[in-house]
Design an enzyme around this catalytic site. Structure first.
Site, short mmCIF file in Angstrom:
data_model
loop_
_atom_site.label_atom_id
_atom_site.label_comp_id
_atom_site.label_asym_id
_atom_site.label_seq_id
_atom_site.Cartn_x
_atom_site.Cartn_y
_atom_site.Cartn_z
N GLU A 163 1.23 -1.08 0.22
CA GLU A 163 0.29 0.04 0.51
C GLU A 163 0.95 1.22 0.00
O GLU A 163 0.43 1.84 1.20
CB GLU A 163 -0.84 -0.45 1.24
CG GLU A 163 -1.85 -1.62 1.45
CD GLU A 163 -2.96 -1.32 2.60
OE1 GLU A 163 -3.04 -0.29 3.20
OE2 GLU A 163 -3.31 -2.49 2.43
N GLU A 269 -5.96 -11.00 -1.20
CA GLU A 269 -6.39 -10.71 -0.09
C GLU A 269 -7.92 -10.66 -0.08
O GLU A 269 -8.85 -10.15 0.30
CB GLU A 269 -5.84 -9.05 0.11
CG GLU A 269 -4.63 -9.57 0.80
CD GLU A 269 -4.67 -7.80 1.36
OE1 GLU A 269 -5.80 -7.31 2.02
OE2 GLU A 269 -3.32 -8.22 1.89
O1 G3I Z 1 -2.41 -9.88 18.70
C1 G3I Z 1 -2.31 -8.11 19.30
C2 G3I Z 1 -3.27 -9.29 20.31
O2 G3I Z 1 -2.70 -9.83 21.71
C3 G3I Z 1 -3.88 -7.97 21.79
O3 G3I Z 1 -4.12 -8.04 22.70
C4 G3I Z 1 -5.13 -7.04 20.23
C5 G3I Z 1 -5.52 -6.04 20.80
O4 G3I Z 1 -5.17 -5.05 20.96
O5 G3I Z 1 -4.04 -6.79 19.50
C6 G3I Z 1 -3.85 -8.54 18.73
O6 G3I Z 1 -3.40 -7.52 17.68
C7 G3I Z 1 -4.21 -7.43 16.62
C8 G3I Z 1 -3.48 -7.51 15.29
O7 G3I Z 1 -4.94 -7.67 14.10
C9 G3I Z 1 -3.96 -9.71 15.06
O8 G3I Z 1 -4.89 -9.68 15.46
C10 G3I Z 1 -3.53 -5.47 15.65
O9 G3I Z 1 -4.44 -4.85 17.01
C11 G3I Z 1 -4.29 -5.32 14.99
O10 G3I Z 1 -4.54 -4.45 14.27
C12 G3I Z 1 -4.43 -6.72 13.67
O11 G3I Z 1 -5.45 -6.26 12.61
C13 G3I Z 1 -5.03 -6.40 11.21
C14 G3I Z 1 -4.62 -5.22 10.06
O12 G3I Z 1 -4.05 -5.66 8.85
C15 G3I Z 1 -3.82 -4.46 11.03
O13 G3I Z 1 -2.35 -5.10 11.23
C16 G3I Z 1 -5.91 -7.45 11.02
O14 G3I Z 1 -6.13 -8.60 11.59
C17 G3I Z 1 -5.37 -7.37 9.19
O15 G3I Z 1 -7.13 -8.43 8.69
C18 G3I Z 1 -5.55 -6.53 8.59
O16 G3I Z 1 -5.04 -7.06 7.40
C19 G3I Z 1 -4.62 -5.94 6.36
C20 G3I Z 1 -3.33 -6.35 5.24
O17 G3I Z 1 -2.63 -6.44 6.03
C21 G3I Z 1 -3.83 -5.49 4.47
N1 G3I Z 1 -4.52 -5.27 3.26
C22 G3I Z 1 -5.77 -4.76 4.14
C23 G3I Z 1 -5.65 -6.01 4.77
C24 G3I Z 1 -6.68 -5.61 6.36
O18 G3I Z 1 -6.73 -4.66 6.81
#
Ligand code: G3I
Length: 371
Positions: A163, A269
């Site tokens: 991105e 994705e």
């Molecule tokens: O693992 C921690 C956990 O320990 C903690 O308790 C919890 C609450 O804060 O957070 C957990 O981490 C989260 C992680 O997902 C794992 O579930 C992060 O906060 C959360 O921000 C993260 O979100 C991911 C997001 O990318 C940001 O990295 C989504 O699951 C994931 O589906 C999303 O994927 C993105 C691709 O990388 C890029 N394209 C878009 C796509 C959707 O946004």
């Protein structure tokens, strides 16, 4: 954001789809006993899914579905910089190693997502890098060398940069990396990844390029520049987070233009929503609050057409694969991120296959007469 300026050439695929569609339109796409053999077993290219490894290995029902359907695996979040290097000099390999072990045990390709993404840059890197760009440039090189080097020969490919363009239009996204290192950070990231693992397939990955042709043109312009400069880019990742109203002919046009680069094409994705949003967190616009059978059938056709377009437009040697992002409505990222109801995937909240599963399967099985 579809550019008005282009008339989309009648793509042969649309005729293929219409022919196939006419045969199957009346037949609802629901389960037949032979159909649960698994998506990967009827596909000519890898079928992947993105997962959260701790959720996966602690849920037997989910794991059974993942193993039976997929032969490629991507981490939704576990292999991003914020997870790998949460604090300076504190590499955390546990989750990535667990994913690698799982992939090897179940004979699945491991795809690395991602190396550089503004949304998963740890705070400590942003704070230190903003004060010292020279340090930041060196840090990026060392991080990529160390990370890609550790998994050399074990991770088949990487989303090297994710991105780097704005959500809409042709502008580079003015991220922490762009603002502190200039747009050269993108080419350098590819160079460092290639130095660390010359065999890894290196992708640029983005969203909306299947429906915003201005953004697509900007990405393809960068790709052509990289090819001229000898930057080791090998693939384009279409995240393909699409909506039911994303026109098939625009998706077909985008796939055709991207395939013309000769690079690998990864639908990286995939999910298909009914509602809509403004591309921002909590930006959901909920037009549908419940799911009808008619909507389920329409989504099944959309999944089938997407698979058909990929198979018909992208040459076999460029078909890196199709990866679903989460594969159950229960676990999909969409609802939480956009704060809206939706049903984007091929399995429902109870992990039962939806018509969308059978549509995807049908798209893999239909015989395509190539010109
Ligand atoms: O693992 C921690 C956990 O320990 C903690 O308790 C919890 C609450 O804060 O957070 C957990 O981490 C989260 C992680 O997902 C794992 O579930 C992060 O906060 C959360 O921000 C993260 O979100 C991911 C997001 O990318 C940001 O990295 C989504 O699951 C994931 O589906 C999303 O994927 C993105 C691709 O990388 C890029 N394209 C878009 C796509 C959707 O946004």
């Amino acid at each position: 954001m579809i550019s008005k300026k282009q008339n989309y050439p009648q793509i042969k695929i649309i005729h293929v789809i219409l022919i196939v569609f006419s045969f199957t339109a009346c037949k609802s796409l629901n389960q037949k006993s032979t159909d649960l053999a698994g998506l990967k077993n009827v596909s000519e290219f890898p079928i992947g899914t993105a997962i959260n490894i701790n959720k996966l290995i602690n849920d037997e029902a989910l794991m059974a579905l993942q193993i039976s359907n997929f032969n490629s695996i991507t981490a939704t979040s576990d292999m991003k910089m914020r997870e790998i290097l949460p604090a300076e000099n504190q590499f955390n390999w546990k989750k990535a190693d667990t994913i690698l072990y799982y992939a090897n045990k179940h004979k699945q390709r491991l795809f690395g997502h991602n190396l550089i993404w503004h949304s998963s840059t740890p705070k400590w890197v942003e704070e230190k890098g903003a004060k010292d760009n020279v340090w930041l440039g060196e840090f990026m090189k060392e991080y990529i060398h160390k990370y890609v080097g550790r998994y050399k020969g074990k991770v088949a490919g990487w989303d090297v940069v994710n991105e780097a363009f704005e959500s809409k239009g042709s502008e580079y996204r003015k991220t922490f990396w762009y603002n502190n290192l200039g747009k050269e950070y993108i080419a350098n990231a590819f160079r460092y990844a290639h130095e660390a693992d010359p065999a890894a397939v290196l992708f640029y990955n983005d969203f909306n390029i299947e429906r915003d042709t201005t953004k697509l043109d900007a990405v393809l312009k960068m790709v052509e520049e990289f090819k001229k400069e000898g930057v080791p880019i090998h693939g384009i990742g279409f995240q393909m987070h699409i909506r039911m109203d994303t026109p098939d002919e625009v998706i077909a046009y985008s796939l055709k233009k991207a395939a013309e680069t000769g690079l690998q094409i990864h639908l990286s994705e995939v999910d298909i929503i009914f509602n809509t949003h403004n591309d921002e967190r909590s930006g959901g616009i909920e037009n549908y609050s419940s799911l009808t059978n008619e909507m389920k059938q329409a989504q099944a056709e959309k999944y089938k057409n997407l698979v058909l377009m990929y198979r018909s437009i992208v040459p076999k040697k460029q078909q890196f694969g199709i990866t679903l992002w989460d594969f159950t409505d229960r676990d999909s990222w969409i609802k939480g991120f956009f704060n809206m109801k939706d049903w984007p995937t091929i399995y429902d909240d109870d992990l039962k296959p939806k018509p969308a599963y059978f549509g995807f399967l049908e798209g893999l099985k239909v015989k395509i007469e190539k010109e």
